[in-house]
Design an enzyme around this catalytic site. Structure first.
Site, PDB file in Angstrom:
ATOM      1  N   CYS A   1      -7.175  51.523  64.110  1.00 55.32           N
ATOM      2  CA  CYS A   1      -5.821  51.751  63.603  1.00 55.32           C
ATOM      3  C   CYS A   1      -4.741  50.764  64.046  1.00 55.32           C
ATOM      4  CB  CYS A   1      -5.344  53.146  64.014  1.00 55.32           C
ATOM      5  SG  CYS A   1      -6.489  54.490  63.698  1.00 55.32           S
TER       6      CYS A   1
ATOM      7  N   HIS B   1       2.544  54.472  65.048  1.00 51.11           N
ATOM      8  CA  HIS B   1       1.527  53.899  65.939  1.00 51.11           C
ATOM      9  C   HIS B   1       1.787  52.433  66.286  1.00 51.11           C
ATOM     10  CE1 HIS B   1      -3.040  54.024  67.116  1.00 51.11           C
ATOM     11  NE2 HIS B   1      -2.226  54.163  68.136  1.00 51.11           N
TER      12      HIS B   1
END
Ligand code: CA
Length: 597
Positions: free
Chosen positions: A78, A134
Site C-alpha cells: 500500500c 496512509h
C-alpha cells in the site's frame, strides 16, 4: 531521477513539443480517480476475470473506455504504491520504500515532494479525497495540507468496515479509530458500512463541487475495500448468490471478499449517477486501478498472474485498470502497452492545463496521446519494482519481457506474451539470444537503484522494540550505505554480475567477479574488490558512455590479496562511465556513476 539519462529526458522534451500539436483535448475535465486496495488482477469482470465476482458497473465503464492490460503500480504494497501515485516518482528516491506504520505519528511522505493534488489545486480544481490516506498523520502531512480541499476518511492504512465497532485488525486498534473530516473528527454514527459511507461522501462532494462554482473537480475515491479485515454486508453476500449472479462459494473468505468488491461496484454506479445528474458525465475522466495485487490467502485472485501482494512477480504489482472519458478516450479498446501509476501525475497535470513546479522530479510520463492513439509510451524503457526484505525482490518489465529476482543473484527472464504466468519452465535467462536484453534490463534497474536514498521511516514503527529493532537492523546490516561494514552496497549484491552494459568494442566477459565501490563515486579514489585472490598485474580502463577511453591505468597497487584502488583522473566529469578491470587473462566490467556534487 538523479541519474542523468540525457537521451530519455531529451526524448521526453521533444515528445512534449510534438504531442502538443497532436490533438486539442477538452481542457480541464473533472477527474475521478477510483483506487481499490489489495484488489486482484482477476477480480474485475472486465479483465476476463474470475467467474464468481460481480463488477457490472466497473465493467460498463471499462468497456466504454480503454482497458489497460499491463498497468503497473510502483510497489507491491500500500504505502509506497500510494506515495508513488501521488508524487509521480518512485518512492525509493525519497525515502518512502516502506509502509507508514499506523502507530507512526512522527513521519510522513517527504513534504518536498509536491503531490499532484497540489498541482491540480493550484490550477483551480476543487480537490477531494474520500477514504484511505496512509501518507502521513502528523501536522503538515495530512490531506488538507497536501493539495486536498476536502478530506473524509482515515489517515491510517486501514479501517474496520463498520464504524465505531469493536477493534479488529490494525496496530494498536488503529483500524477502530474514528473517521476524520478535514482536520477534525467526522462524528459519524455507529455501525455504518464505510464503503457505502465513502460512496455517499463522494456523491456529496460531486454535488457540492458542481453547485459551488464552475471550476472542475478532482475526486480521489480511495476505497480501502477489499483490504482486510474481510467484513462484508450480508445483503451483498446474498446478492451474489441470488439471481442474476447465482454464484456459489466454497470459501467464506472469497464470498466476503467478492461482496466487498461488489459494494465498491454499487458505489461506482452512484458516482456515475451523480455525474449524469449534474450534466458532468461526458466531461469527466474516470480512472480506476488497484494499489497493488491481491492476497490469495484473503479471498483475492490474481490469475493468470503469478504471485500475490508483496511480490515482484506480476501478481504483486500488475493491477486491473481502465480509463473512461466519453468522446475523448476511445471506447471498447484494450491498451496493451506497459503503463505505470507514475504516469497519472503528468497526465492529469497536462489535462488540467496545470503547471508542475520546475523543481519537481517526475518519473512518469504523460500518456494521454498514447492512450488515444494506442501507441507505446515507453518503447525500450523499463518499469521497476523493488520490495526490500532481508534480500531485495526485484521485478523489471520492458516490452514483452519481465526480469525477476528474489535478490539472491539468480535472475529469471519471462516472455509475458507466451508466459504470462512466469513459469520457470520457460525461463529465458540462460538463453544466449536474450543475454544482451537481460543485461540491459538489469543494468537499467541497477542504475535506477543508485538514485535511492535511505528510508525515512519503517513499517515496524510502534512494534515492540525487539521487532522494530530487528526490522530496522535488517535494513542497516544488509542494505544501508551508512553501515561501515557494508563494503559492498546492496545494489552490487542484488545486481551482481549484470552491472555492465554492452558497448561495441569493449569486451565485457565476466571472467572474474568483483565490485567497485563506492558507487556513485563522489571522490577521486575508487576501491576495487575481487571475489578471489589476484596474483596477476591489475590494469584498468575507464570508458565514457559512448565507449571512448578516458583513462588507462596499469599495475594498480594492491592493498590486500583481493583489493586494489583506482585513482580517477580529475579530468573526468560527472556522468555515467564503465570501468574494465583486467588481471592476467581475466576481466570484469562495471558501470559507475561519477557524481562529485
Ligand atoms: Ca494495498
Amino acid at each position: 531521477m538523479k541519474t542523468p539519462n540525457y537521451l530519455s529526458k531529451l526524448a521526453c522534451m521533444l515528445c512534449l513539443v510534438c504531442f502538443s500539436s497532436l490533438k486539442n483535448f477538452a481542457q480541464s475535465p473533472n477527474i475521478i480517480l477510483i483506487l481499490t486496495d489489495d484488489m486482484g488482477y482477476a477480480d474485475v469482470g472486465f479483465n476476463n476475470g474470475a467467474s464468481d465476482i460481480a463488477t457490472p458497473n466497473l465493467d460498463n465503464l471499462a468497456n466504454n473506455g480503454a482497458i489497460f492490460s499491463s498497468a503497473y503500480v510502483v510497489h507491491p504494497f500500500c504505502g509506497p504504491s500510494r506515495a508513488g501515485l501521488m508524487t509521480g516518482r518512485y518512492p525509493h528516491e525519497f525515502g518512502a520504500q516502506f509502509n507508514l506504520s499506523d502507530s507512526d505519528i512522527t513521519n510522513g511522505v517527504d513534504t518536498n515532494e509536491t503531490f499532484f493534488s497540489t498541482v491540480l489545486q493550484n490550477a483551480n480544481y476543487n480537490t477531494g479525497i474520500i477514504g484511505k490516506w496512509h501518507l502521513g498523520q502528523p501536522d503538515g502531512y495530512r490531506p488538507n495540507q497536501r493539495g486536498f480541499d476536502y478530506f473524509y476518511g482515515m489517515l491510517t492504512g486501514g479501517h474496520n468496515y463498520y464504524t465505531k465497532t469493536s477493534a479488529n485488525g490494525g496496530i494498536n486498534g488503529a483500524y477502530n479509530r474514528d473517521l476524520r473530516r478535514n482536520e477534525g473528527l467526522a462524528n459519524e454514527s455507529t455501525g455504518e458500512y464505510i464503503t457505502d459511507l465513502f460512496t455517499d461522501e463522494g456523491v456529496t462532494f460531486i454535488n457540492n463541487a458542481e453547485s459551488n462554482d464552475s471550476d472542475p473537480f478532482f475526486l480521489f475515491m480511495s476505497y480501502n475495500a477489499p483490504h482486510t479485515p474481510l467484513q462484508a454486508l450480508d445483503s451483498d453476500k446474498i446478492a451474489l448468490t441470488s439471481a442474476p449472479f447465482n454464484y456459489t462459494y466454497t470459501d467464506n473468505n472469497r464470498h466476503n471478499y467478492a461482496a466487498m468488491v461488489y459494494s465498491v461496484d454499487r458505489g461506482v454506479k452512484k458516482l456515475v449517477d451523480a455525474l449524469v445528474a449534474n450534466g458532468e458525465f461526458d466531461n469527466t475522466l474516470i480512472v480506476f486501478l488497484s494499489d497493488n495485487g491481491g492476497r490469495t490467502d484473503r479471498g483475492a485472485l490474481n490469475t493468470p498472474l503469478r504471485g500475490v501482494k508483496g511480490d515482484t512477480f506480476e501478481g504483486g504489482f500488475r493491477v486491473p485498470m481502465f480509463m473512461h472519458w466519453p468522446n475523448q478516450i476511445p471506447a471498447g479498446v484494450t491498451y496493451p502497452y506497459n503503463v505505470s501509476a507514475l504516469d497519472l501525475y503528468p497526465t492529469f497535470a497536462s489535462l488540467a492545463g496545470a503547471t508542475i513546479p520546475s523543481s519537481k522530479e517526475v518519473d512518469g510520463k504523460n500518456i494521454i496521446n498514447n492512450v488515444i492513439n494506442n501507441t507505446d509510451a515507453r518503447t525500450d524503457e523499463s518499469i521497476y519494482s523493488i520490495r526490500h526484505r532481508r534480500i531485495n525482490n526485484v521485478g523489471i518489465r520492458r516490452g514483452n519481457l519481465k526480469a525477476f529476482t528474489t535478490g539472491n543473484g539468480t535472475w529469471f527472464l519471462y516472455d509475458l506474451n507466451t508466459n504470462i504466468s512466469e513459469s520457470n519452465a520457460q525461463n529465458l535467462a540462460n538463453n544466449p539470444a536474450y543475454q544482451d536484453i537481460l543485461n540491459e534490463m538489469i543494468n537499467d534497474a541497477y542504475q535506477w537503484s543508485l538514485t535511492h536514498i535511505e528510508p525515512i521511516f519503517f513499517d515496524s514503527y510502534g512494534f515492540p522494540p525487539a521487532v522494530r529493532n530487528s526490522a530496522e537492523a535488517t535494513w542497516f546490516n544488509n542494505n544501508s550505505s551508512n553501515n561501515p561494514s557494508n563494503t559492498v552496497s546492496w545494489q552490487e549484491r542484488t545486481f551482481d554480475g549484470f552491472t555492465t552494459l554492452s558497448i561495441e568494442g569493449i569486451e565485457i566477459n565476466q571472467q572474474v567477479s568483483g565490485y567497485i565501490y563506492p558507487n556513485p563515486v563522489s571522490d577521486i579514489s575508487l576501491s576495487i574488490k575481487f571475489n578471489e585472490t589476484i596474483t596477476d598485474e591489475i590494469n584498468a580502463v575507464v570508458y565514457d558512455a559512448l565507449g571512448r577511453t578516458v583513462q588507462m591505468e596499469k599495475n594498480l597497487l594492491k592493498t590486500s590479496a583481493n583489493i586494489t584502488a583506482l585513482k580517477l583522473s580529475s579530468n573526468i566529469t560527472n556522468g555515467n562511465y564503465f570501468v574494465k578491470i583486467t588481471a592476467g587473462n581475466k576481466s570484469f566490467s562495471k558501470a559507475i556513476i561519477i557524481d562529485r556534487n
